[in-house]
Motif scaffolding. Sequence first.
Motif: not given
Length: 361
Positions: A75, A38, A71-72, A35, A64-65, A67-69
Amino acid sequence: MATVGPTKTTASRLNPAPVGYPPFSKRLDVLCIVFSIWLLIGLFIDGLAHAEQLIDTFFSPWHAVLYSGFLGITTVIGTVQIRNMYRQYPLTKALPQGYFPALLGIILFSFAAPLDLMWHEWFGFELRLDALFSPPHLMIISGAMLFGTAPLRTAWLQAQAGAHLRGWRDLGTMVMSLFFLMSAVSFFTQYASPIVNAPFLSEPYIESTMSNIDMRGISTGIITTLVLIGILLLSLRFWPLPFGAMTLLIGGSTGLIWFVHNKSSQAYWPVVVWAAIVGLLADIAMHTWKINQQRPLAVRLVCSLLPASFFLGYYLIIMASIGLNWITHMWTGMVFEVAILGFCLSLIAIPPYTKSIEHRT
């Protein structure tokens, strides 16, 4: 007298709180670095958008790429933290040793992300060099470095505990963590990147521009050497690194910067190839002569010759392609200067006369 259920003290004796930290987890290291890389990809795509002046909203595909990394990684680390706190590990010891700074990095990143949105609303979007100095951006990358380097810290701690770590199987996540760190630092110092400043060294060397060219050339050599050798020496305990690690670190980080600036620096793609070749030669040297911290002279040679050989080839590539107009005294002198700087950095990592001093005391 009537009996009652077990008291709190009795219950705690039956289920005592764990001592120390949870064990190291290879799976956690792998997920952390996946992540983090990512997120790094999102960072460089975002940098490309800035370079091409495509930024017009906070809610963009490149964000988006990125902040999604994030988020991963949040988590993964958040799940482990909560699960182990439920198992009665204390707050600061609910993650494997070396991971608590990663939790702090997530908190810092979480604070900086909405601040970045507000910053854009207040002061507009950064389109040039200002993007590298925006306080929210610096806070974001600082937080990312804290969780992106967690596998490096765990490998370091395991080595200190006596673990024998060798090869990609044991050190793969550590090497990728170093790559994350080197690429992130290179991104935020790209104003001194050899790729970015190559076109300026091809400009006419005249009175009105020579000061600008000199400053760009000098800062390129000094900052690049500090980043390259400084980060490399962090891995000194694991030398020789797995074969191919140096090629990845030097060639990969240089290639990412070229990706961001490919329009203005398209003609300088051979510099990326040369960076990979220098890394490969360093890999071969480290494994052929078994260079490690028990051989300080060999380490000093690597730290001196690595930046010197890179910049010598760098100047010759510019000379053979577009043309190097930087005055000869300057570019030849910089080859020696980066060698001296690399040597001095090695003295900090492995101080001379250490054994003699210890014996005398």
